[in-house]
Design a protein around this motif. Structure first.
Motif, short mmCIF file in Angstrom:
data_model
loop_
_atom_site.label_atom_id
_atom_site.label_comp_id
_atom_site.label_asym_id
_atom_site.label_seq_id
_atom_site.Cartn_x
_atom_site.Cartn_y
_atom_site.Cartn_z
N ARG A 1 0.81 -1.20 0.00
CA ARG A 1 0.00 0.00 0.00
C ARG A 1 0.86 1.27 0.00
N GLU B 1 2.19 2.05 -3.60
CA GLU B 1 1.25 2.15 -4.72
C GLU B 1 1.41 3.50 -5.41
N GLU B 2 1.20 3.50 -6.69
CA GLU B 2 1.18 4.75 -7.45
C GLU B 2 -0.17 4.86 -8.14
N HIS B 3 -0.72 6.04 -8.07
CA HIS B 3 -2.03 6.30 -8.67
C HIS B 3 -1.86 7.23 -9.86
N LYS C 1 -1.90 10.36 -12.25
CA LYS C 1 -1.76 11.77 -11.92
C LYS C 1 -3.05 12.54 -12.15
#
Length: 127
Positions: free
Chosen positions: A73, A76-78, A80
């Motif tokens: 968690r 994590e990369e979301h 942009k």
């Protein structure tokens, strides 16, 4: 009588944490690294610097399944920008390189490079 996962010697010494709750399984850094697809050195380095959750048992780093989930968690990369449900109407613009400006050759420029004399002559000692 007792939980089959916990050895009988531990049942006598340590009461269960909660009713019927077994002790959590502790994973070695090598096992966590294999699950994450990275090196054990990375896992130990991040634990040493307190960048990922871990448990210290003596001088060893150990991890629970909850620690592994938290590590995932944390990294994590979301996206942009938010993704819209509207279809794309035109393809994205193609970027091209700008053509470099050509500089005119002046009379003082010869166009050839000249080698610098070696510097080792300044370090030679006299005999």
């Amino acid at each position: 009588m007792h939980d089959p996962e916990i050895p009988p010697a531990l049942v006598r010494r340590f009461p269960p944490l909660e009713r019927g709750a077994p002790l959590p399984r502790l994973y070695r850094p090598e096992e966590i690294a294999e699950a994450l697809g990275c090196s054990a050195w990375w896992v130990k380095d991040r634990a040493r610097r307190s960048l990922i959750p871990h448990t210290r048992v003596g001088r060893a780093y150990r991890f629970t399944a909850a620690h592994l989930a938290e590590i995932v968690r944390l990294h994590e990369e979301h996206p942009k920008r938010p993704r819209s449900n509207a279809p794309v109407t035109s393809p994205p613009a193609v970027r091209t390189r700008a053509t470099p400006e050509l500089r005119p050759v002046t009379a003082g420029t010869t166009g050839r490079l000249k080698a610098r004399p070696p510097r080792r002559t300044q370090y030679e000692t006299a005999l």
